[in-house]
Design an enzyme around this catalytic site. Structure first.
Site, PDB file in Angstrom:
ATOM      1  N   LYS A   1      35.493  37.320  48.394  1.00 12.73           N
ATOM      2  CA  LYS A   1      36.103  37.604  49.664  1.00 12.73           C
ATOM      3  C   LYS A   1      35.171  37.944  50.859  1.00 12.73           C
ATOM      4  O   LYS A   1      35.034  37.035  51.672  1.00 12.73           O
ATOM      5  CB  LYS A   1      37.101  38.819  49.490  1.00 12.73           C
ATOM      6  N   SER A   2      34.082  38.528  50.320  1.00 15.11           N
ATOM      7  CA  SER A   2      32.894  38.770  51.164  1.00 15.11           C
ATOM      8  C   SER A   2      32.374  37.370  51.738  1.00 15.11           C
ATOM      9  O   SER A   2      32.085  37.331  53.070  1.00 15.11           O
ATOM     10  CB  SER A   2      31.880  39.849  50.713  1.00 15.11           C
TER      11      SER A   2
ATOM     12  N   GLY B   1      39.252  44.853  56.784  1.00 17.10           N
ATOM     13  CA  GLY B   1      38.052  45.612  57.379  1.00 17.10           C
ATOM     14  C   GLY B   1      37.003  44.590  57.778  1.00 17.10           C
ATOM     15  O   GLY B   1      36.327  44.761  58.848  1.00 17.10           O
TER      16      GLY B   1
ATOM     17  N   GLN C   1      29.708  45.974  56.396  1.00 12.31           N
ATOM     18  CA  GLN C   1      30.460  45.552  57.160  1.00 12.31           C
ATOM     19  C   GLN C   1      29.776  45.920  58.634  1.00 12.31           C
ATOM     20  O   GLN C   1      29.682  45.210  59.581  1.00 12.31           O
ATOM     21  CB  GLN C   1      31.844  46.244  57.167  1.00 12.31           C
TER      22      GLN C   1
ATOM     23  N   ASP D   1      34.074  49.066  45.749  1.00 14.26           N
ATOM     24  CA  ASP D   1      35.534  48.359  45.466  1.00 14.26           C
ATOM     25  C   ASP D   1      36.145  48.237  44.013  1.00 14.26           C
ATOM     26  O   ASP D   1      37.062  48.254  43.798  1.00 14.26           O
ATOM     27  CB  ASP D   1      35.559  47.016  45.880  1.00 14.26           C
TER      28      ASP D   1
ATOM     29  N   LYS E   1      38.987  53.716  52.916  1.00 15.76           N
ATOM     30  CA  LYS E   1      39.236  52.070  52.463  1.00 15.76           C
ATOM     31  C   LYS E   1      40.737  51.967  52.746  1.00 15.76           C
ATOM     32  O   LYS E   1      41.326  52.409  53.666  1.00 15.76           O
ATOM     33  CB  LYS E   1      39.177  51.921  50.988  1.00 15.76           C
TER      34      LYS E   1
ATOM     35  N   ARG F   1      43.808  47.010  45.584  1.00 15.19           N
ATOM     36  CA  ARG F   1      43.385  47.488  44.154  1.00 15.19           C
ATOM     37  C   ARG F   1      43.818  48.196  43.622  1.00 15.19           C
ATOM     38  O   ARG F   1      43.643  48.480  42.306  1.00 15.19           O
ATOM     39  CB  ARG F   1      41.653  47.953  44.535  1.00 15.19           C
TER      40      ARG F   1
HETATM   41  C1  S3P Z   1      32.521  44.431  52.677  1.00 20.47           C
HETATM   42  C2  S3P Z   1      32.033  45.674  52.621  1.00 20.47           C
HETATM   43  C3  S3P Z   1      32.515  46.543  51.923  1.00 20.47           C
HETATM   44  C4  S3P Z   1      33.625  46.455  50.866  1.00 20.47           C
HETATM   45  C5  S3P Z   1      34.642  45.562  51.368  1.00 20.47           C
HETATM   46  C6  S3P Z   1      33.820  44.405  51.657  1.00 20.47           C
HETATM   47  C7  S3P Z   1      31.913  43.214  53.098  1.00 20.47           C
HETATM   48  O1  S3P Z   1      32.971  47.702  52.956  1.00 20.47           O
HETATM   49  O2  S3P Z   1      34.255  47.756  50.567  1.00 20.47           O
HETATM   50  O3  S3P Z   1      35.430  45.500  50.580  1.00 20.47           O
HETATM   51  O4  S3P Z   1      32.456  42.239  52.812  1.00 20.47           O
HETATM   52  O5  S3P Z   1      31.235  43.290  53.981  1.00 20.47           O
HETATM   53  P1  S3P Z   1      32.126  48.579  53.683  1.00 20.47           P
HETATM   54  O6  S3P Z   1      31.141  47.995  54.636  1.00 20.47           O
HETATM   55  O7  S3P Z   1      32.874  49.366  54.623  1.00 20.47           O
HETATM   56  O8  S3P Z   1      31.144  49.309  52.791  1.00 20.47           O
END
Ligand code: S3P
Length: 426
Positions: free
Chosen positions: A22-23, A94, A169, A315, A342, A388
């Site tokens: 996903k990221s 997010g 993020q 996660d 989250k 999740r």
């Molecule tokens: C992500 C960063 C994480 C993670 C999220 C995806 C990303 O969040 O929990 O599912 O793709 O950069 P945080 O940056 O809030 O830790």
């Protein structure tokens, strides 16, 4: 609202293939859009979250074609985006809202970004603050802490931002804004969060340098389109890793899983509990390390987790909680207060929903304690709208004494649209 019943199982022999990360998928859609020329993304995650990011880029004038899990993006270059003619809606994501806000902060047009009810409750001051330090003009709700975010395109200055939270993020938001700044942009984080942005930006031709926990991006790079192959998502694989470990008689191979060292905390944690997990065919896919994971039923023991390891498995902590309930002895998770912000307050939802199935979790302000080995009685619980939590409950159903019914399961489409198909192969 949809629900699903999961029947208990004893054994499994399976070779599984997991949807794309996903990221990495979000980043490929964004960076391909602002590069020159065509970017092809293979094994793109076609989940609601990532498709919302694709839609956002289309709204800003980028031509993106999709055939199954392959995207063809005709990049418009750093300065080719145009004003969206409506509010950008990231849905539940997010990553979507925080990275896109960094992208639009330095444009020559204005943008409004929002998302679903969960997104509108999550903290956005963590990105508003650094972007303002760079000269951005952003207003939010709730005293400038919440979405919707109204962004007035501004010229940005390079800055050095010291983030109080280890968040990829936040880091990515700052680095993406830094592409548009008039000097170098540096971010320092308290512990190393996932580094997909840094790796992928370099692939597209940006200059990114790292010194420990500090990363710097040079402004106005010349970025060129490329081919990105997205590895399988370790965060999705984690549900099947734990399923393989806690079923009494299982051997499961999960192919093509991204094992970036900033993401592999769940493997380290489970191994510390006695898990039999082997990495096979280790290789590199583009900028990311990948392996096949072989998982065998294991007698797990409780362990204590905190510190830097938490950010490397943030996660995966819901499914780690289920593993802990099937381990003998006590597992303690601490330093995980980020779980409270989250998709849901995951410390609360892990505790409440596993309790519905007969599993006792003792919550703490920054984590929880679980003493096993506990019986999963079965019964009914809700995802509370959190993908999740839904998938953790479904895996709990595999080892329960009676079937488990999980309600509000639509949210699984935000990250893992093929979850039920893969579960049926177990
Ligand atoms: C992500 C960063 C994480 C993670 C999220 C995806 C990303 O969040 O929990 O599912 O793709 O950069 P945080 O940056 O809030 O830790």
């Amino acid at each position: 609202m949809a629900s699903r019943q999961i029947q208990p199982k004893r054994s499994s022999r399976a070779i599984l293939s997991i949807a794309g990360d996903k990221s990495i998928s979000h980043r490929a859609a964004i960076f391909g859009s602002i590069s020159e020329g065509v970017t092809t993304v293979e094994n793109f995650l076609t989940s609601d979250d990532c498709l919302n990011t694709v839609n956002a880029m289309r709204m800003m004038g980028v031509a993106i074609e999709r055939e199954g899990a392959t995207l063809s993006i005709t990049g418009v270059g750093l300065d080719g985006l145009r004003v969206a003619d409506d509010v950008i809606d990231v849905g539940n994501s997010g990553t979507g809202i925080r990275l896109l806000t960094g992208l639009v902060a330095g444009q020559k047009f204005n943008t409004v970004l929002t998302g679903d009810a969960s997104i509108r409750r999550r903290p956005m001051d963590r990105i508003i603050q650094p972007l303002r330090q760079m000269g951005a003009t952003i207003h939010g709700e709730g005293g400038d802490r919440l979405a919707p975010l109204r962004v007035t395109g501004s010229s940005l200055n390079g800055t050095h931002y010291r983030s109080p939270v280890a968040s990829a993020q936040v880091k990515s938001c700052v680095l993406i804004a830094g592409l548009y700044a008039n000097g170098e942009t540096t971010e320092t984080e308290p512990s190393l969060s996932r580094d997909h942005t840094e790796r992928m930006l370099m692939g597209f031709g940006a200059t990114v340098t790292r010194d420990g926990l500090t990363v710097t991006v040079a402004p106005r790079p010349s970025m060129r389109g490329m081919r990105v192959t997205v590895p399988g998502d370790i965060s999705s694989a984690a549900f099947f890793i734990v399923a393989g470990l806690i079923l009494p008689d299982a051997e499961i191979v999960i192919e093509n899983v991204g094992v970036n060292p900033t993401r592999d905390g769940i493997i380290e944690a489970l191994k510390a509990m006695g898990a039999d997990i082997t990495l096979e065919r280790e290789r590199v896919m583009g900028a990311e390390p990948v392996a096949d994971l072989r998982v065998k039923s294991s007698e797990l023991s409780g362990a204590e987790f905190g510190g830097d390891l938490i950010v490397r498995m943030i996660d995966e902590i819901p499914i780690l909680a289920l593993a802990a309930s099937q381990a003998s002895g006590t597992t303690v998770v601490r330093d995980a207060e980020e779980l409270r912000v989250k998709e849901t307050d995951r410390i609360a939802t892990i505790s409440s929903e596993l309790a519905q199935l007969g599993v006792q979790v003792v919550p703490s302000p920054d984590g929880f304690t679980i003493t096993g080995k506990q019986k999963v009685r079965g019964g009914a619980c809700s995802s509370r709208g959190d993908h999740r939590i839904a998938m953790t409950a479904a895996v709990a159903g595999l080892v329960a004494e009676t079937p488990v019914t999980v309600s509000e399961i639509e949210c699984i489409y935000t990250s893992f649209p093929t979850f039920w198909e893969v579960l049926s192969q177990i």
